[in-house]
Design a protein around this motif. Structure first.
Motif, short mmCIF file in Angstrom:
data_model
loop_
_atom_site.label_atom_id
_atom_site.label_comp_id
_atom_site.label_asym_id
_atom_site.label_seq_id
_atom_site.Cartn_x
_atom_site.Cartn_y
_atom_site.Cartn_z
N PRO A 10 0.68 -1.21 0.04
CA PRO A 10 0.15 -0.02 -0.15
C PRO A 10 0.86 1.20 -0.02
CG PRO A 10 -0.72 -1.56 1.62
CD PRO A 10 0.53 -2.10 1.07
N LEU A 11 1.79 1.23 0.91
CA LEU A 11 2.61 2.46 0.86
C LEU A 11 3.32 2.83 -0.36
CD1 LEU A 11 3.82 4.97 2.56
CD2 LEU A 11 5.33 3.64 3.48
N ALA A 12 4.10 1.92 -0.93
CA ALA A 12 4.93 1.77 -2.25
C ALA A 12 3.88 2.28 -3.40
CB ALA A 12 5.58 0.60 -2.54
N LEU A 13 2.59 1.78 -3.29
CA LEU A 13 1.74 2.10 -4.21
C LEU A 13 1.14 3.83 -4.27
CD1 LEU A 13 -0.14 1.43 -6.86
CD2 LEU A 13 -1.70 0.51 -5.14
N MET A 15 3.04 6.12 -3.05
CA MET A 15 4.27 6.91 -3.39
C MET A 15 4.28 6.87 -4.84
SD MET A 15 7.00 5.66 -0.64
CE MET A 15 8.17 6.84 -1.34
N LEU A 16 4.01 5.57 -5.58
CA LEU A 16 4.16 5.69 -6.99
C LEU A 16 3.11 6.46 -7.77
CD1 LEU A 16 5.20 4.36 -9.73
CD2 LEU A 16 3.87 2.39 -9.32
N GLU A 17 2.05 6.32 -7.22
CA GLU A 17 0.88 6.94 -7.80
C GLU A 17 0.86 8.77 -7.66
OE1 GLU A 17 -4.12 7.50 -7.38
OE2 GLU A 17 -2.88 6.04 -6.12
N GLN A 18 1.49 9.02 -6.58
CA GLN A 18 1.67 10.41 -6.24
C GLN A 18 2.69 11.04 -7.16
OE1 GLN A 18 2.51 11.50 -2.32
NE2 GLN A 18 3.45 13.48 -2.79
N ALA A 19 3.94 10.14 -7.27
CA ALA A 19 4.90 10.61 -8.11
C ALA A 19 4.43 10.83 -9.45
CB ALA A 19 5.98 9.64 -8.22
N VAL A 20 3.36 9.83 -10.31
CA VAL A 20 2.91 9.93 -11.40
C VAL A 20 2.08 10.98 -11.71
CG1 VAL A 20 1.68 8.48 -13.05
CG2 VAL A 20 3.29 7.33 -11.90
N ILE A 29 -5.40 8.52 -14.54
CA ILE A 29 -4.34 7.50 -13.66
C ILE A 29 -5.24 6.71 -12.83
CG2 ILE A 29 -2.49 7.36 -12.22
CD1 ILE A 29 -1.74 10.37 -13.07
N LYS A 30 -4.76 5.41 -12.84
CA LYS A 30 -5.38 4.62 -12.06
C LYS A 30 -4.50 3.65 -11.45
CE LYS A 30 -9.98 4.23 -14.15
NZ LYS A 30 -11.23 3.67 -14.60
N ALA A 31 -4.51 3.36 -10.09
CA ALA A 31 -3.69 2.59 -9.33
C ALA A 31 -4.45 1.32 -8.68
CB ALA A 31 -3.11 3.38 -8.05
N PHE A 32 -3.54 0.18 -8.78
CA PHE A 32 -4.18 -0.97 -8.29
C PHE A 32 -3.07 -1.90 -7.31
CE2 PHE A 32 -5.82 -0.03 -12.30
CZ PHE A 32 -7.24 -0.27 -12.24
N ARG A 33 -3.81 -2.73 -6.56
CA ARG A 33 -2.78 -3.55 -5.31
C ARG A 33 -2.86 -4.97 -6.10
NH1 ARG A 33 -4.10 -3.16 0.83
NH2 ARG A 33 -2.40 -5.00 0.50
N MET A 100 14.47 2.56 -10.56
CA MET A 100 14.77 1.91 -9.22
C MET A 100 13.96 2.63 -8.00
SD MET A 100 16.70 -0.84 -9.89
CE MET A 100 17.63 -0.84 -8.14
N LYS A 101 13.56 2.14 -7.03
CA LYS A 101 13.06 2.82 -5.99
C LYS A 101 14.16 3.53 -5.06
CE LYS A 101 8.85 -0.24 -5.38
NZ LYS A 101 8.22 -1.39 -4.62
N PRO A 102 13.88 4.70 -4.34
CA PRO A 102 12.47 5.37 -4.39
C PRO A 102 11.95 5.88 -5.51
CG PRO A 102 14.30 6.71 -3.29
CD PRO A 102 14.80 5.39 -3.57
N VAL A 103 10.87 5.80 -5.96
CA VAL A 103 10.20 6.43 -6.78
C VAL A 103 10.08 7.80 -6.58
CG1 VAL A 103 8.38 6.66 -8.87
CG2 VAL A 103 8.94 4.46 -7.79
#
Length: 260
Positions: A10-13, A15-20, A29-33, A100-103
């Motif tokens: 959840p936290l990684a997703l 951060m990814l969605e926010q950066a995008v 933009i849509k995000a999925f677990r 490479m993370k962090p995104v």
């Protein structure tokens, strides 16, 4: 531009969605677990870019990418990971990028600037064009474009069908009036209906959708949001919309996917 993201953490997703979103605020933009949910969304509604975490429980990002490429070989796949052991697999899949993370917003922007399959923006199109079913033309807000003569609309349809290829007056006449002789009278008539076509386009501010030179016309592909062109890009929405009917009102119209 349609962007999908997946990460089962959840936290990684987040951060990814926010950066995008920071890098591309105007995108859809849509995000999925869950990998299956992203795959279903891509199949039903299409996807231009997919950001995939590689290390996920169940189906990992590389396997998910293989399935997405089956949906659309031209989909831009960008892998996101904290490890580098999958780099070779990513390149074999012709991925667009590898983060490479962090995104961060900056890393996303770098990858979006170097997509393997560049995305032609549709939001600046002068016209929306429907080829599947009956041919029709609309302004960007969905208002039908009125052509004073049906033949002038047919000329525009033929230019759309040619997908940006230049057409002479004689070629247009041969398509629309294949059994009639091409003489000065017919030439004058074709020129007249072309003039009417241009007048109709000018009225809605779309004159630049056609490139008109001496004895040669073509549509400017980038000025049109066309289901036929989207189909060639393997857009899921356009593929699903095609029901074996293409410019139904015109006898000369054949669906020629191989012409792209």
């Amino acid at each position: 531009m349609k962007i999908l993201c997946v990460d089962d953490e959840p936290l990684a997703l987040e951060m990814l969605e926010q950066a995008v979103r920071e890098a591309k605020p105007d995108a859809d933009i849509k995000a999925f677990r869950k990998q299956t949910e992203l795959l279903s969304e891509a199949r039903e509604n299409g996807c231009d870019i997919a950001f995939l975490d590689i290390h996920m429980r169940g189906m990992n990002g590389v396997e998910l990418a293989r399935q997405l490429k089956g949906v659309n070989p031209k989909m831009n796949i960008i892998f996101v990971t904290g490890f580098d052991e999958y780099t070779g697999d990513a390149m074999q899949l012709r991925a667009s990028g590898y983060i490479m993370k962090p995104v961060t917003k900056e890393k996303i922007e770098e990858e979006l600037a170097e997509l393997r399959f560049p995305i032609v923006p549709k939001n600046n199109a002068l016209l929306k064009v429907q080829c599947f079913g009956n041919f029709d033309v609309f302004t960007p807000d969905g208002t039908p474009v009125h052509f004073e003569r049906s033949r002038s609309k047919e000329v525009f349809a033929y230019l759309v069908h040619r997908h940006g290829s230049s057409c002479t007056i004689k070629e247009i006449a041969a398509a629309l009036f294949e059994d009639e002789p091409y003489d000065l009278k017919q030439q004058a008539y074709i020129q007249k209906i072309i003039s009417v076509m241009m007048k109709s386009l000018r009225r809605v501010g779309a004159e630049k959708a056609v490139n008109k030179k001496y004895n040669a016309l073509s549509v400017v592909v980038d000025k049109l949001d066309c289901d036929y062109y989207r189909f060639a890009e393997l857009d899921a929405g356009a593929v699903n919309a095609y029901a074996n009917e293409y410019m139904s009102q015109y006898y000369w119209a054949d669906f020629l996917f191989n012409d792209f």
